[in-house]
Design a protein around this motif. Structure first.
Motif, PDB file in Angstrom:
ATOM      1  N   UNK A   1       0.827  -1.214   0.000  1.00 51.43           N
ATOM      2  CA  UNK A   1       0.000   0.000   0.000  1.00 51.43           C
ATOM      3  C   UNK A   1       0.855   1.256   0.000  1.00 51.43           C
ATOM      4  N   UNK A   2       1.916   1.260   0.803  1.00 47.55           N
ATOM      5  CA  UNK A   2       2.796   2.431   0.859  1.00 47.55           C
ATOM      6  C   UNK A   2       3.402   2.717  -0.514  1.00 47.55           C
ATOM      7  N   UNK A   3       3.812   1.662  -1.218  1.00 49.16           N
ATOM      8  CA  UNK A   3       4.384   1.837  -2.559  1.00 49.16           C
ATOM      9  C   UNK A   3       3.317   2.319  -3.535  1.00 49.16           C
ATOM     10  N   UNK A   4       2.126   1.755  -3.454  1.00 44.44           N
ATOM     11  CA  UNK A   4       1.041   2.164  -4.345  1.00 44.44           C
ATOM     12  C   UNK A   4       0.666   3.625  -4.122  1.00 44.44           C
ATOM     13  N   UNK A   5       0.528   4.036  -2.870  1.00 50.89           N
ATOM     14  CA  UNK A   5       0.139   5.413  -2.565  1.00 50.89           C
ATOM     15  C   UNK A   5       1.264   6.397  -2.889  1.00 50.89           C
ATOM     16  N   UNK A   6       2.504   5.943  -2.799  1.00 50.02           N
ATOM     17  CA  UNK A   6       3.651   6.811  -3.078  1.00 50.02           C
ATOM     18  C   UNK A   6       3.657   7.263  -4.527  1.00 50.02           C
TER      19      UNK A   6
ATOM     20  N   UNK B   1       0.034 -11.826  -5.313  1.00 56.80           N
ATOM     21  CA  UNK B   1       1.172 -12.490  -4.700  1.00 56.80           C
ATOM     22  C   UNK B   1       2.285 -11.464  -4.529  1.00 56.80           C
ATOM     23  N   UNK B   2       2.732 -11.284  -3.306  1.00 54.67           N
ATOM     24  CA  UNK B   2       3.769 -10.297  -3.024  1.00 54.67           C
ATOM     25  C   UNK B   2       5.142 -10.959  -3.090  1.00 54.67           C
ATOM     26  N   UNK B   3       5.644 -11.112  -4.308  1.00 53.64           N
ATOM     27  CA  UNK B   3       6.993 -11.631  -4.488  1.00 53.64           C
ATOM     28  C   UNK B   3       7.997 -10.480  -4.523  1.00 53.64           C
ATOM     29  N   UNK B   4       7.716  -9.482  -5.375  1.00 51.57           N
ATOM     30  CA  UNK B   4       8.501  -8.249  -5.446  1.00 51.57           C
ATOM     31  C   UNK B   4       7.536  -7.094  -5.191  1.00 51.57           C
ATOM     32  N   UNK B   5       7.850  -6.237  -4.238  1.00 54.63           N
ATOM     33  CA  UNK B   5       6.908  -5.202  -3.800  1.00 54.63           C
ATOM     34  C   UNK B   5       6.460  -4.315  -4.949  1.00 54.63           C
ATOM     35  N   UNK B   6       7.392  -3.845  -5.770  1.00 54.82           N
ATOM     36  CA  UNK B   6       7.017  -2.943  -6.866  1.00 54.82           C
ATOM     37  C   UNK B   6       6.079  -3.633  -7.856  1.00 54.82           C
ATOM     38  N   UNK B   7       6.313  -4.924  -8.100  1.00 57.71           N
ATOM     39  CA  UNK B   7       5.428  -5.666  -9.004  1.00 57.71           C
ATOM     40  C   UNK B   7       4.044  -5.851  -8.382  1.00 57.71           C
TER      41      UNK B   7
ATOM     42  N   UNK C   1      -1.769  -4.256  -7.983  1.00 53.81           N
ATOM     43  CA  UNK C   1      -2.847  -3.594  -7.255  1.00 53.81           C
ATOM     44  C   UNK C   1      -3.452  -2.479  -8.102  1.00 53.81           C
ATOM     45  N   UNK C   2      -2.601  -1.675  -8.715  1.00 60.80           N
ATOM     46  CA  UNK C   2      -3.093  -0.601  -9.568  1.00 60.80           C
ATOM     47  C   UNK C   2      -3.880  -1.122 -10.758  1.00 60.80           C
ATOM     48  N   UNK C   3      -3.383  -2.192 -11.400  1.00 56.79           N
ATOM     49  CA  UNK C   3      -4.090  -2.773 -12.548  1.00 56.79           C
ATOM     50  C   UNK C   3      -5.471  -3.288 -12.136  1.00 56.79           C
TER      51      UNK C   3
END
Length: 204
Positions: free
Chosen positions: A23-28, A168-174, A179-181
């Motif tokens: 979530x932090x990465x998505x909101x950032x 699946x949270x393998x790599x956070x940025x992915x 999540x955005x998609x």
């Protein structure tokens, strides 16, 4: 013409799956989505700010909120109430903002039952071995507590099929990309556009 309201997003997953990090990465990235601030009756921990981390209220005040239907979901954990205040969420949704509820599976079921149009997303670790590694790496709990977390995680993962989507949270940025998609795709879904379709038919 389109649905001008925001989307209610239920975001769940076991402890250690990385919900908060995603979530932090998505909101950032500049999205206008906001995370709902939960209310709780527990005492603030060092560094926690009222209205930022939680709305800290008395037990009596929380029970009054329950009686008045002012929380859309709640639970009691270790003698303290936790829940999502309805008023701020409805206001944000009416302003066209997506509201993300980072909540556990029992609360998520309450929201899905009450708001069938909500989008529900479950965060999975790549494996239980990886989940254990992450929990151990936090250095916040002993081995017995970690075993308890993993047992709880097994029960929660069994409920993942009740959700609309799995990330699946393998790599956070992915995972943040996914999540955005998902949120963008859900804007075109039947259940998100039900009110819009009914409005079009009424004015046909």
């Amino acid at each position: 013409m389109k649905n001008k309201n925001g989307m209610l997003v239920v975001f769940s997953g076991p402890s250690g799956a990385g919900k908060g990090t995603i979530l932090a990465e998505y909101l950032r990235r500049g999205t206008e989505a906001v995370c709902s601030v939960s209310a709780t009756t527990r005492k603030p921990r060092p560094g926690e700010i009222d209205g930022v981390h939680y709305h800290f209220v008395t037990k009596e005040a929380f029970e009054e909120m329950i009686q008045k239907g002012e929380v859309i979901e709640y639970t009691c954990y270790n003698g303290n109430y936790y829940g999502s205040p309805a008023g701020p969420i409805r206001k944000l949704l009416s302003q066209g903002k997506d509201v993300i509820l980072e909540i556990e599976v029992k609360g998520a079921k309450q929201v899905r039952d009450r708001f069938p149009g909500a989008l529900s997303i479950f965060v999975m670790p790549p494996s239980f071995e990886e989940l254990k590694r992450r929990l151990v790496g936090r250095n916040t709990e002993n081995s017995e507590e970690i075993r308890g977390r993993l047992e709880t995680a097994r029960r929660e993962v069994a409920m993942a099929l009740d959700y609309d989507y799995i990330v699946v949270n393998d790599v956070v940025s992915d995972a943040a990309d996914r999540l955005g998609y998902i949120i963008e795709s859900a804007r075109c879904s039947r259940k998100f556009n039900r009110d819009f379709i009914e409005e079009v038919l009424e004015n046909a």
